[in-house]
Write a protein that holds these residues in place. Structure first.
Motif, mmCIF file in Angstrom:
data_model
loop_
_atom_site.group_PDB
_atom_site.id
_atom_site.type_symbol
_atom_site.label_atom_id
_atom_site.label_comp_id
_atom_site.label_asym_id
_atom_site.label_seq_id
_atom_site.Cartn_x
_atom_site.Cartn_y
_atom_site.Cartn_z
ATOM 1 N N PHE A 13 0.865 -1.177 0.000
ATOM 2 C CA PHE A 13 0.000 0.000 0.000
ATOM 3 C C PHE A 13 0.906 1.232 0.000
ATOM 4 C CE2 PHE A 13 -2.750 -3.315 1.420
ATOM 5 C CZ PHE A 13 -4.010 -2.967 0.962
ATOM 6 N N PRO A 14 0.845 2.057 -1.043
ATOM 7 C CA PRO A 14 1.895 3.051 -1.263
ATOM 8 C C PRO A 14 1.772 4.341 -0.462
ATOM 9 C CG PRO A 14 0.303 3.129 -3.055
ATOM 10 C CD PRO A 14 -0.116 2.000 -2.171
ATOM 11 N N ASN A 15 0.610 4.620 0.120
ATOM 12 C CA ASN A 15 0.366 5.932 0.719
ATOM 13 C C ASN A 15 0.300 5.842 2.246
ATOM 14 O OD1 ASN A 15 -0.044 7.153 -1.953
ATOM 15 N ND2 ASN A 15 -1.910 5.929 -1.998
ATOM 16 N N TRP A 16 0.115 6.988 2.898
ATOM 17 C CA TRP A 16 -0.067 6.990 4.342
ATOM 18 C C TRP A 16 -1.090 5.930 4.731
ATOM 19 C CZ3 TRP A 16 2.732 8.962 8.091
ATOM 20 C CH2 TRP A 16 3.489 10.114 7.887
ATOM 21 N N GLN A 17 -0.772 5.119 5.738
ATOM 22 C CA GLN A 17 -1.667 4.072 6.232
ATOM 23 C C GLN A 17 -2.110 4.432 7.648
ATOM 24 O OE1 GLN A 17 0.850 0.621 5.940
ATOM 25 N NE2 GLN A 17 1.296 0.994 3.783
ATOM 26 N N ILE A 18 -3.373 4.168 7.965
ATOM 27 C CA ILE A 18 -3.964 4.563 9.235
ATOM 28 C C ILE A 18 -4.198 3.325 10.098
ATOM 29 C CG2 ILE A 18 -5.848 5.805 10.352
ATOM 30 C CD1 ILE A 18 -4.222 7.507 8.383
ATOM 31 N N TRP A 64 -0.117 6.473 12.362
ATOM 32 C CA TRP A 64 0.016 6.593 10.912
ATOM 33 C C TRP A 64 1.388 6.067 10.508
ATOM 34 C CZ3 TRP A 64 -2.233 11.294 7.990
ATOM 35 C CH2 TRP A 64 -3.413 11.753 8.590
ATOM 36 N N TRP A 65 1.441 5.518 9.283
ATOM 37 C CA TRP A 65 2.726 5.032 8.777
ATOM 38 C C TRP A 65 2.839 5.373 7.295
ATOM 39 C CZ3 TRP A 65 7.490 3.656 9.563
ATOM 40 C CH2 TRP A 65 8.178 2.876 8.625
ATOM 41 N N ASN A 66 3.967 5.982 6.914
ATOM 42 C CA ASN A 66 4.251 6.287 5.518
ATOM 43 C C ASN A 66 5.331 5.339 5.022
ATOM 44 O OD1 ASN A 66 5.392 7.434 3.103
ATOM 45 N ND2 ASN A 66 4.340 9.340 3.597
#
Length: 273
Positions: free
Chosen positions: A57-62, A69-71
């Motif tokens: 998953f390439p974008n900010w993850q919640i 949050w993880w980038n």
């Protein structure tokens, strides 16, 4: 631009807590189509990693309902509204009274977690302890060692429905705490519980992300109570067929079952993938 956000358990994942081959191929096509999408889950990042294996998953993850949050592109964390020991001290007696083992997740500087728990009480707490113990970025410790300076992201637990509901009711006495619970996606006799700061939720996290990327619309997919906050702020909200009835009532529409690639099948039609 549209922001598309998926819950995991009961929504994007199948009954094996994994992304099916059909869903993996759909996400690959979604990425190629240039759609901005992410996940918004109650799991921690480390608990989610085995479940989403096979797709980056390439974008900010919640994670943790908006707390974490993880980038993945920048290897960067964000954290919102952490708790302290004083925030939870009174509530811990409710776990003891209901014979449910609390697992208190505390954040370390490197993004790893130290998890503190009281003595294990039954097979459900044994299951959680075994699962957490298999993550190299988590370590388990006695609750008595919890420091007053600890940065607490959440409390998680599993137990019988009536005991979990008692703790939820006790949580409502504390204005700074929010509790989510649900049952039986993978074990019909076990209810899960997640408690975190009341100032953060999936909805507020996604609204922040939406503004940051300049998205004009937001589509979300979910099945449980902790998805209602993102349903309420989205332009369109889709509940899976297996969702709770009141979650379906809050949705724009109801799509297929989580164990029958309901989200992926909808995405293929929506975006002509």
């Amino acid at each position: 631009m549209e922001l598309v956000a998926f819950d995991l358990d009961g929504t994007l994942l199948n009954r094996h807590q994994r992304l099916s081959e059909y869903t993996l191929e759909t996400l690959k096509r979604l990425k190629s189509a240039g759609v901005f999408y992410t996940i918004a889950t109650g799991r921690t990042r480390f608990a989610a990693m085995p479940c989403i294996e096979g797709h980056d998953f390439p974008n900010w993850q919640i994670f943790k309902n908006g707390v974490e949050w993880w980038n993945p592109q920048q290897n960067l964390y964000r954290h919102r509204n952490l708790l302290s020991q004083s925030h939870i001290s009174e509530l811990l007696s409710s776990f003891e009274e209901n014979q449910v083992t609390p697992f208190v997740f505390c954040l370390e500087d490197d993004g790893s977690h130290r998890v503190y728990h009281s003595p294990l009480s039954g097979h459900l707490s044994d299951h959680i302890a075994n699962e957490l113990g298999n993550h190299k970025n988590m370590s388990l410790h006695p609750l008595a060692e919890l420091s007053h300076t600890a940065r607490i992201t959440n409390i998680s637990a599993m137990g019988r429905p009536e005991f979990i509901e008692n703790i939820v009711q006790d949580t409502q006495k504390h204005r700074h705490l929010t509790a989510y619970s649900g049952g039986g996606i993978y074990n019909p006799d076990a209810f899960w519980l997640d408690i975190h700061h009341s100032d953060v939720c999936k909805g507020s996290a996604l609204m922040e992300l939406k503004a940051e990327i300049g998205a004009k619309r937001m589509l979300v997919f979910g099945d449980g109570d902790n998805d209602l906050s993102m349903f309420s702020v989205s332009d369109e909200a889709f509940a899976t067929e297996n969702a709770l009835l009141h979650v379906k009532d809050a949705a724009t529409d109801v799509i297929g079952h989580h164990d029958e690639d309901g989200v992926a099948r909808y995405l293929r039609k929506r975006y002509d993938l």
